[in-house]
Write a protein that holds these residues in place. Structure first.
Motif, mmCIF file in Angstrom:
data_model
loop_
_atom_site.group_PDB
_atom_site.id
_atom_site.type_symbol
_atom_site.label_atom_id
_atom_site.label_comp_id
_atom_site.label_asym_id
_atom_site.label_seq_id
_atom_site.Cartn_x
_atom_site.Cartn_y
_atom_site.Cartn_z
ATOM 1 N N SER A 275 -0.444 -0.150 -13.295
ATOM 2 C CA SER A 275 -0.213 -0.593 -11.926
ATOM 3 C C SER A 275 -1.541 -1.074 -11.372
ATOM 4 O O SER A 275 -2.587 -0.877 -11.990
ATOM 5 C CB SER A 275 0.323 0.557 -11.059
ATOM 6 N N LEU A 276 -1.470 -1.683 -10.204
ATOM 7 C CA LEU A 276 -2.687 -2.142 -9.538
ATOM 8 C C LEU A 276 -2.928 -1.298 -8.302
ATOM 9 O O LEU A 276 -1.996 -1.019 -7.545
ATOM 10 C CB LEU A 276 -2.558 -3.619 -9.148
ATOM 11 N N GLY A 277 -4.178 -0.914 -8.096
ATOM 12 C CA GLY A 277 -4.540 -0.191 -6.895
ATOM 13 C C GLY A 277 -4.612 -1.132 -5.710
ATOM 14 O O GLY A 277 -4.401 -2.349 -5.843
ATOM 15 N N ALA A 278 -4.910 -0.617 -4.544
ATOM 16 C CA ALA A 278 -5.003 -1.422 -3.326
ATOM 17 C C ALA A 278 -6.037 -2.534 -3.462
ATOM 18 O O ALA A 278 -5.885 -3.604 -2.869
ATOM 19 C CB ALA A 278 -5.343 -0.525 -2.134
ATOM 20 N N SER A 279 -7.072 -2.313 -4.277
ATOM 21 C CA SER A 279 -8.122 -3.314 -4.479
ATOM 22 C C SER A 279 -7.728 -4.375 -5.503
ATOM 23 O O SER A 279 -8.439 -5.356 -5.671
ATOM 24 C CB SER A 279 -9.399 -2.627 -4.964
ATOM 25 N N GLY A 280 -6.626 -4.154 -6.208
ATOM 26 C CA GLY A 280 -6.204 -5.061 -7.272
ATOM 27 C C GLY A 280 -6.681 -4.640 -8.642
ATOM 28 O O GLY A 280 -6.302 -5.240 -9.640
ATOM 29 N N ALA A 281 -7.525 -3.607 -8.735
ATOM 30 C CA ALA A 281 -8.000 -3.118 -10.031
ATOM 31 C C ALA A 281 -6.876 -2.345 -10.722
ATOM 32 O O ALA A 281 -6.152 -1.586 -10.076
ATOM 33 C CB ALA A 281 -9.231 -2.233 -9.857
ATOM 34 N N PRO A 282 -6.725 -2.516 -12.039
ATOM 35 C CA PRO A 282 -5.633 -1.872 -12.769
ATOM 36 C C PRO A 282 -5.939 -0.424 -13.146
ATOM 37 O O PRO A 282 -7.091 -0.052 -13.360
ATOM 38 C CB PRO A 282 -5.508 -2.731 -14.023
ATOM 39 N N TYR A 283 -4.865 0.373 -13.243
ATOM 40 C CA TYR A 283 -4.993 1.738 -13.748
ATOM 41 C C TYR A 283 -3.788 2.047 -14.620
ATOM 42 O O TYR A 283 -2.722 1.437 -14.483
ATOM 43 C CB TYR A 283 -5.161 2.759 -12.613
ATOM 44 N N LEU A 284 -3.953 2.998 -15.517
ATOM 45 C CA LEU A 284 -2.901 3.389 -16.449
ATOM 46 C C LEU A 284 -1.944 4.373 -15.803
ATOM 47 O O LEU A 284 -2.368 5.381 -15.229
ATOM 48 C CB LEU A 284 -3.517 4.006 -17.711
ATOM 49 N N GLU A 285 -0.663 4.109 -15.909
ATOM 50 C CA GLU A 285 0.349 4.983 -15.329
ATOM 51 C C GLU A 285 0.423 6.328 -16.048
ATOM 52 O O GLU A 285 0.841 7.319 -15.468
ATOM 53 C CB GLU A 285 1.698 4.278 -15.328
ATOM 54 N N SER A 286 -0.002 6.379 -17.315
ATOM 55 C CA SER A 286 0.063 7.614 -18.103
ATOM 56 C C SER A 286 -1.152 8.524 -17.910
ATOM 57 O O SER A 286 -1.239 9.572 -18.551
ATOM 58 C CB SER A 286 0.182 7.258 -19.589
ATOM 59 N N ALA A 287 -2.062 8.155 -17.042
ATOM 60 C CA ALA A 287 -3.315 8.904 -16.876
ATOM 61 C C ALA A 287 -3.086 10.287 -16.276
ATOM 62 O O ALA A 287 -2.190 10.486 -15.463
ATOM 63 C CB ALA A 287 -4.282 8.117 -16.002
ATOM 64 N N VAL A 288 -3.922 11.234 -16.671
ATOM 65 C CA VAL A 288 -3.933 12.582 -16.107
ATOM 66 C C VAL A 288 -4.457 12.535 -14.672
ATOM 67 O O VAL A 288 -4.043 13.301 -13.821
ATOM 68 C CB VAL A 288 -4.822 13.511 -16.961
ATOM 69 N N GLY A 289 -5.390 11.619 -14.438
ATOM 70 C CA GLY A 289 -5.965 11.437 -13.112
ATOM 71 C C GLY A 289 -6.392 9.994 -12.937
ATOM 72 O O GLY A 289 -6.744 9.328 -13.913
ATOM 73 N N VAL A 290 -6.302 9.521 -11.715
ATOM 74 C CA VAL A 290 -6.717 8.151 -11.401
ATOM 75 C C VAL A 290 -7.563 8.186 -10.141
ATOM 76 O O VAL A 290 -7.225 8.875 -9.174
ATOM 77 C CB VAL A 290 -5.499 7.227 -11.168
ATOM 78 N N MET A 291 -8.675 7.455 -10.175
ATOM 79 C CA MET A 291 -9.508 7.283 -8.988
ATOM 80 C C MET A 291 -9.689 5.788 -8.755
ATOM 81 O O MET A 291 -9.966 5.055 -9.704
ATOM 82 C CB MET A 291 -10.875 7.935 -9.185
#
Length: 183
Positions: A106-122
């Protein structure tokens, strides 16, 4: 264990062995370039710096193919990998491939991508960059986060992926298995 006196300093192999004795988590750093391209890389050079303000840093190598993306990005995400995510880690460690095309993200508010399967996302905004030898220290302020309290992280130790072993008991009930401060 005794210290070795080295007249010319430690060799790269000795440094790798010494640094590899420090167990770390494994994360993927994601950025969105000005042209919209999504870039990602696997790191274990991730450090919490401060709680107030909430700061984190990572260190991309200056030899990295996507170095400019990390040297210029105003925002980045940190996706902390879950136990069993060795394939994901290896995927983002490769160069010259579409990193995000086959990964659930998915994309964060800034447009940077993150993994949906992550234990934690910042999701972070860059607040500083500092050249450091053959790497760049990128300092970011944590703006939003998601944390699973029920999943175990992927660990890297002595050049191998490791698991923590038996899951720790979680103090909170299963209905509170995720903490989201993503708004």
């Amino acid at each position: 264990m005794g210290f070795m006196q080295l007249p010319h300093g430690p060799s790269p192999e000795m440094l790798k062995r010494a640094f590899g004795s420090f167990a770390t988590g494994v994360a993927v750093i994601g950025v969105r370039c000005a042209d919209g391209e999504l870039v990602g890389m696997t790191v274990n050079s991730l450090t919490s710096v401060s709680m107030d303000p909430p700061l984190v840093l990572f260190c991309p190598a200056t030899s990295l193919a996507a170095y400019q993306a990390y040297a210029e990005a105003e925002h980045f995400t940190v996706s902390i990998l879950a136990e069993g995510s060795e394939t994901v880690s290896n995927h983002f460690a490769k160069s010259g491939i579409d990193k995000w095309g086959t990964m659930a993200h998915s994309l964060g508010a800034s447009g940077a991508p993150y993994l949906e399967s992550a234990v934690g996302v910042m999701e972070c905004s860059v607040v500083g960059r500092h050249p450091a030898g053959d790497h760049l220290i990128v300092l970011g302020r944590v703006l939003r986060l998601k944390v699973s309290t029920s999943d175990e992280p992927l660990v890297f130790f002595r050049s191998r992926y490791r698991n923590l072993g038996a899951p720790n008991e979680v103090a909170s009930p299963a209905s509170n298995a995720h903490l989201d401060v993503w708004g």
